[in-house]
Structure formats: structure tokens, C-alpha cells
Design a protein around this motif. Structure first.
Motif, short mmCIF file in Angstrom:
data_model
loop_
_atom_site.label_atom_id
_atom_site.label_comp_id
_atom_site.label_asym_id
_atom_site.label_seq_id
_atom_site.Cartn_x
_atom_site.Cartn_y
_atom_site.Cartn_z
N ILE A 124 0.89 -1.16 0.00
CA ILE A 124 0.00 0.00 0.00
C ILE A 124 0.92 1.21 0.00
O ILE A 124 1.64 1.45 0.99
CB ILE A 124 -0.89 0.02 1.26
N ARG A 167 -9.11 5.21 5.36
CA ARG A 167 -7.84 5.93 5.53
C ARG A 167 -7.99 7.36 5.03
O ARG A 167 -8.60 7.59 3.98
CB ARG A 167 -6.75 5.24 4.73
N THR A 179 -5.52 5.94 9.81
CA THR A 179 -6.48 4.88 9.47
C THR A 179 -7.46 4.73 10.64
O THR A 179 -7.07 4.91 11.80
CB THR A 179 -5.72 3.56 9.20
N ARG A 226 1.34 -5.44 3.67
CA ARG A 226 0.07 -5.91 4.19
C ARG A 226 -0.12 -7.37 3.86
O ARG A 226 0.18 -7.81 2.74
CB ARG A 226 -1.00 -5.09 3.47
N TRP A 243 -6.13 -6.64 12.39
CA TRP A 243 -7.56 -6.43 12.64
C TRP A 243 -8.40 -7.61 12.17
O TRP A 243 -7.98 -8.38 11.32
CB TRP A 243 -8.05 -5.12 12.03
N ARG A 297 4.69 7.18 1.82
CA ARG A 297 4.02 6.23 2.74
C ARG A 297 4.15 4.85 2.13
O ARG A 297 3.70 4.62 0.99
CB ARG A 297 2.56 6.63 2.91
N LEU A 313 -1.19 -4.90 8.82
CA LEU A 313 -0.61 -3.79 8.07
C LEU A 313 0.63 -3.30 8.82
O LEU A 313 0.53 -2.94 10.01
CB LEU A 313 -1.65 -2.68 7.94
N SER A 315 -10.94 0.63 -2.66
CA SER A 315 -11.41 1.66 -1.74
C SER A 315 -10.91 3.05 -2.11
O SER A 315 -11.38 4.05 -1.57
CB SER A 315 -10.99 1.31 -0.31
N ASP A 325 -12.30 -5.81 3.70
CA ASP A 325 -11.48 -6.26 2.59
C ASP A 325 -12.08 -7.47 1.88
O ASP A 325 -12.47 -8.45 2.51
CB ASP A 325 -10.07 -6.64 3.08
N LEU A 357 -3.45 2.09 -3.89
CA LEU A 357 -4.27 3.09 -3.18
C LEU A 357 -3.76 4.52 -3.21
O LEU A 357 -4.45 5.43 -2.78
CB LEU A 357 -4.53 2.67 -1.70
N HIS A 364 -14.55 0.51 4.26
CA HIS A 364 -14.77 -0.80 3.61
C HIS A 364 -14.29 -1.91 4.54
O HIS A 364 -13.57 -1.65 5.50
CB HIS A 364 -14.01 -0.89 2.28
C1 SIN Z 1 -6.32 -0.55 3.57
O1 SIN Z 1 -7.44 -0.18 3.30
O2 SIN Z 1 -6.04 -1.71 3.75
C2 SIN Z 1 -5.21 0.47 3.69
C3 SIN Z 1 -5.28 1.22 4.94
C4 SIN Z 1 -4.17 2.23 5.01
O3 SIN Z 1 -3.53 2.54 4.00
O4 SIN Z 1 -3.95 2.73 6.11
#
Ligand code: SIN
Length: 297
Positions: free
Chosen positions: A88, A262, A136, A275, A253, A271, A124, A169, A111, A101, A109
Motif C-alpha cells: 500500500i 484511511r 487509518t 500488508r 484487525w 508512505r 498492516l 477503496s 477487505d 491506493l 470498507h
Molecule cells: C487498507 O485499506 O487496507 C489500507 C489502509 C491504510 O492505507 O492505512
């Protein structure tokens, strides 16, 4: 005594686990304590975990078999050496994104609910974080269900919704998908609106994502009105925990009883997150009547 400390981070969900080094193999007592804390708090944060990718994979496997990432907009894994890891990130190398993303908002959302067996968990790991932004948030979908008015619980009892597979997302179309003009025809799994959590047996509202969602058996306006009301309720701040990232944070999570989103961040900042996710099972409907809830309609 395991030496672990578990400290709640918000009244609704989320806890910090300290006194643990995730690079080490974890004994039975520690694993049992982690599982108990995860079941209780739904989102666990571990700070200061400078894991390599193989160490991230090894810790992820503690929670079950790895579930490979879904198709991204670019049609191939970001890390050819570790295809089970999703990247990500907003970083581009020679104009090519190293991850998914971008730098914009990722809307609420859970996943990969467009598949029949959505992942049970996700992890993550923050490798590089911007100085601000990119926070987030998670929402506790047990609490969200519990606090719905009885008439809404009665309205959604036994109902299913379509979980659209078309967009991620960040609003990007997944490879191989095409524009959806009628949500009733959106590609994706049909899941109960209220599920029984496979591990805890507790009911949770299960929404997936709002875009192109549709409640089966309703006319389109009725479905949109109901979904808008459910989403408005599910994302109230009282049900959420906000994560301000530090480098080497790792968050675990439960994907079946939480939603997440996010914030956007400065496109000039970097960033990078790695993940993983863990395979789940098919989700069963919660039956309010059998569970003894007397719901007025
Ligand atoms: C995600 O939706 O898995 C990414 C969340 C993030 O970038 O903090």
C-alpha cells in the motif's frame, strides 16, 4: 506470566500490545493471550516492530493460512518475491506505482468481501509514514449492530446485500472489471447483512463497501435509503478508533466485525505499508428470531 501488556486505545475497539518482539517465535501462552486480546479488542497495535517481509509473513501465519491479495488495478503482484504481501503506497519508481491506493482517501470498507470467503484478518506494517495525514480508522460492527433501533434490526433480519468487486477503496477500477450502471447487476458475492461471527458467535452488521451495494429483494430506492442510513450509523465516531501511524507500527484487525478507512495525505510525502491477510470462511446469517430478539417492525 507472559510479560505482555494490553492497553485499550479507545472505548469502542483497539488495544496496544507492548512487551513483545514479533521477530521471536511466540510460545503457547503468549499466543493464547494475543488471541484473547484480539477477540476482545478486534484491532491490535504493536509498536516498534522492525520486521523483515519473511518475519511479517511468519507472524501473519500465526492467525491462519495466508490469503493472497485481490486483483489490483495493475494486474500483477507488487512484490514478485512475496506475492502474498500487498504493498500500500503512493510511491512511483520511473512513473510506475510500487503499491496500491495512492495518496488519496480510502473510503470505509472491509477487505475483499466481494468473494464468498472474505479474509478473516489483515495485518498492516508501516515501513515509511508521512509526517502527518494518512491516519487509518476502524469501526466496531458488533457495537454498530447492537445500537441499531429494533425496527431497523427487523428490517434487515434475513436480508442479503451484493458486495461489488468493481472498485477498490481508492475508487480505482480493478483489472478486468467494467463500469457498473445498475447495482443490482454488480459482480460480487452476496452476504447476509447481519452475520454471526464465526469465532465469537456474536452478531455483526456486515456492509462491505457502499459503492454499488444493493439489498436483495428491495427496489433500488428503498435499498439506497436503507444502506445510506446503515452506513451513516456504522461510521459514527463513537464506534471508531483512529490510528496515527509511526514507522514500524504493525496493526492486526478482524475483517469480519470491523470496517476501516484511511485519510488522504500529502502527495509529496512517502508512505509505504506492507500488508498480509488471512483466509476466512463463508459467513452465516444471524437469525434475530432464533436468537430470541423480539424485534418490533
Ligand atoms: C487498507 O485499506 O487496507 C489500507 C489502509 C491504510 O492505507 O492505512
Amino acid at each position: 506470566m507472559t510479560g505482555i501488556t494490553v492497553t485499550p486505545l479507545a472505548s469502542s475497539l483497539g488495544a496496544e500490545v507492548s512487551g513483545i518482539d514479533l521477530r521471536q517465535s511466540l510460545d503457547h501462552d503468549i499466543l493464547a493471550e494475543l488471541q484473547e486480546a484480539w477477540g476482545r479488542h478486534l484491532v491490535l497495535r504493536f509498536r516498534g516492530q522492525a520486521l523483515t517481509d519473511p518475519e511479517l509473513l511468519a507472524f501473519s501465519r500465526v492467525f491462519g493460512d495466508l490469503d493472497p491479495p485481490g486483483p489490483n488495478p495493475y494486474g500483477k503482484p507488487f512484490l514478485s518475491e512475496f506475492p502474498e504481501i500487498n504493498v500500500i503506497s503512493n510511491v512511483k519508481v520511473d512513473g510506475v506505482p510500487i503499491g496500491n491506493l495512492g495518496d488519496g482517501e480510502a473510503v470505509w470498507h472491509c477487505d475483499m468481501t466481494y468473494v464468498e470467503r472474505p479474509p478473516r484478518a489483515a495485518l498492516l506494517h508501516a515501513l515509511e509514514v508521512p509526517p502527518g495525514g494518512g491516519d487509518t480508522y476502524w469501526s466496531n460492527m458488533y457495537l454498530v449492530y447492537e445500537t441499531l433501533p429494533d425496527r431497523v434490526k427487523a428490517l434487515i433480519d434475513g436480508r442479503k446485500a451484493i458486495h461489488d468487486a468493481t472498485y477498490n477503496s481508492a475508487g480505482m477500477m480493478r483489472k478486468g472489471m467494467k463500469e457498473v450502471t445498475d447495482p443490482r447487476e454488480a459482480p460480487g458475492a452476496h452476504h447476509p447483512l447481519v452475520i454471526v461471527h464465526p469465532d465469537t458467535g456474536r452478531p455483526a452488521l456486515f456492509l462491505g463497501r457502499r459503492r454499488n451495494s444493493y439489498v436483495l429483494g428491495m427496489d433500488i430506492d428503498e435499498s439506497n435509503t436503507l444502506l445510506d442510513a446503515l452506513w451513516e450509523h456504522a461510521t459514527k465516531s463513537e464506534f471508531t478508533f483512529r490510528q496515527e501511524w509511526r514507522q514500524h507500527d504493525l496493526i492486526l484487525w478482524d475483517n469480519r466485525c470491523t470496517l476501516h478507512r484511511r485519510d488522504a495525505f500529502d502527495p509529496a510525502a512517502t508512505r509505504i505499508m506492507h500488508r498480509t491477510q488471512i483466509k476466512g470462511t463463508a459467513l452465516q446469517a444471524f437469525d434475530a428470531t432464533t436468537a430470541g430478539l423480539a424485534l418490533e417492525s
